[in-house]
Design a protein around this motif. Sequence first.
Motif, PDB file in Angstrom:
ATOM      1  N   TYR A   3       0.854  -1.188   0.000  1.00  0.00           N
ATOM      2  CA  TYR A   3       0.000   0.000   0.000  1.00  0.00           C
ATOM      3  C   TYR A   3       0.885   1.231   0.000  1.00  0.00           C
ATOM      4  N   ASN A   4       0.541   2.218  -0.814  1.00  0.00           N
ATOM      5  CA  ASN A   4       1.339   3.428  -0.938  1.00  0.00           C
ATOM      6  C   ASN A   4       0.518   4.655  -0.563  1.00  0.00           C
ATOM      7  N   ILE A   5       1.207   5.701  -0.126  1.00  0.00           N
ATOM      8  CA  ILE A   5       0.542   6.957   0.221  1.00  0.00           C
ATOM      9  C   ILE A   5      -0.081   7.546  -1.044  1.00  0.00           C
ATOM     10  N   GLY A   6      -1.320   8.002  -0.928  1.00  0.00           N
ATOM     11  CA  GLY A   6      -2.033   8.600  -2.053  1.00  0.00           C
ATOM     12  C   GLY A   6      -2.953   7.629  -2.774  1.00  0.00           C
ATOM     13  N   ASP A   7      -2.805   6.328  -2.516  1.00  0.00           N
ATOM     14  CA  ASP A   7      -3.704   5.345  -3.114  1.00  0.00           C
ATOM     15  C   ASP A   7      -5.078   5.456  -2.463  1.00  0.00           C
ATOM     16  N   LYS A   8      -6.105   5.035  -3.172  1.00  0.00           N
ATOM     17  CA  LYS A   8      -7.469   5.085  -2.650  1.00  0.00           C
ATOM     18  C   LYS A   8      -7.995   3.667  -2.464  1.00  0.00           C
ATOM     19  N   VAL A   9      -8.853   3.498  -1.453  1.00  0.00           N
ATOM     20  CA  VAL A   9      -9.502   2.219  -1.210  1.00  0.00           C
ATOM     21  C   VAL A   9     -10.994   2.455  -1.028  1.00  0.00           C
ATOM     22  N   ILE A  10     -11.773   1.481  -1.442  1.00  0.00           N
ATOM     23  CA  ILE A  10     -13.217   1.492  -1.208  1.00  0.00           C
ATOM     24  C   ILE A  10     -13.470   0.449  -0.135  1.00  0.00           C
ATOM     25  N   THR A  11     -14.104   0.865   0.964  1.00  0.00           N
ATOM     26  CA  THR A  11     -14.330  -0.028   2.090  1.00  0.00           C
ATOM     27  C   THR A  11     -15.652  -0.772   1.946  1.00  0.00           C
ATOM     28  N   ARG A  26      -0.881   7.523   5.546  1.00  0.00           N
ATOM     29  CA  ARG A  26       0.347   7.066   6.202  1.00  0.00           C
ATOM     30  C   ARG A  26       0.384   5.546   6.198  1.00  0.00           C
ATOM     31  N   THR A  27       1.579   5.002   6.023  1.00  0.00           N
ATOM     32  CA  THR A  27       1.738   3.551   6.072  1.00  0.00           C
ATOM     33  C   THR A  27       2.814   3.194   7.087  1.00  0.00           C
ATOM     34  N   GLY A  28       2.851   1.971   7.475  1.00  0.00           N
ATOM     35  CA  GLY A  28       3.807   1.463   8.460  1.00  0.00           C
ATOM     36  C   GLY A  28       3.205   0.218   9.085  1.00  0.00           C
ATOM     37  N   CYS A  29       3.328   0.078  10.403  1.00  0.00           N
ATOM     38  CA  CYS A  29       2.693  -1.062  11.070  1.00  0.00           C
ATOM     39  C   CYS A  29       1.188  -0.819  11.186  1.00  0.00           C
ATOM     40  N   ASP A  30       0.779   0.440  11.094  1.00  0.00           N
ATOM     41  CA  ASP A  30      -0.633   0.833  10.994  1.00  0.00           C
ATOM     42  C   ASP A  30      -0.808   1.594   9.689  1.00  0.00           C
ATOM     43  N   ILE A  31      -2.041   1.661   9.218  1.00  0.00           N
ATOM     44  CA  ILE A  31      -2.337   2.448   8.024  1.00  0.00           C
ATOM     45  C   ILE A  31      -3.330   3.527   8.418  1.00  0.00           C
ATOM     46  N   LYS A  32      -3.011   4.768   8.076  1.00  0.00           N
ATOM     47  CA  LYS A  32      -3.894   5.892   8.371  1.00  0.00           C
ATOM     48  C   LYS A  32      -4.619   6.254   7.078  1.00  0.00           C
ATOM     49  N   ILE A  33      -5.953   6.289   7.154  1.00  0.00           N
ATOM     50  CA  ILE A  33      -6.745   6.616   5.980  1.00  0.00           C
ATOM     51  C   ILE A  33      -7.627   7.822   6.275  1.00  0.00           C
ATOM     52  N   LYS A  34      -7.970   8.571   5.210  1.00  0.00           N
ATOM     53  CA  LYS A  34      -8.769   9.786   5.335  1.00  0.00           C
ATOM     54  C   LYS A  34      -9.980   9.668   4.414  1.00  0.00           C
ATOM     55  N   CYS A  35     -11.163   9.929   4.967  1.00  0.00           N
ATOM     56  CA  CYS A  35     -12.394   9.860   4.188  1.00  0.00           C
ATOM     57  C   CYS A  35     -12.399  10.979   3.153  1.00  0.00           C
ATOM     58  N   ASP A  36     -12.695  10.655   1.901  1.00  0.00           N
ATOM     59  CA  ASP A  36     -12.709  11.648   0.840  1.00  0.00           C
ATOM     60  C   ASP A  36     -13.927  12.566   0.920  1.00  0.00           C
TER      61      ASP A  36
END
Length: 61
Positions: A3-11, A26-36
């Motif tokens: 997973y890369n920063i700036g990619d989008k996901v549909i939940t 943000r990526t790492g041991c956790d992933i931080k996502i922001k609602c569009d």
Amino acid sequence: MQYNIGDKVITKKVHPCGGNVWTIVRTGCDIKIKCDKCGHTTMIDLVKFPSIVKKYLPKED
């Protein structure tokens, strides 16, 4: 999966604001996502993250 920063996901589940498209911030041991739709951010454990994703949309260059 990578997973890369700036990619989008549909939940699978819809956010209370009505949106289900999120941007990876943000990526790492956790992933931080922001609602569009509303801008809410949340952090999800890397192990649990694939189970909430319905579709992965890589960033276009």
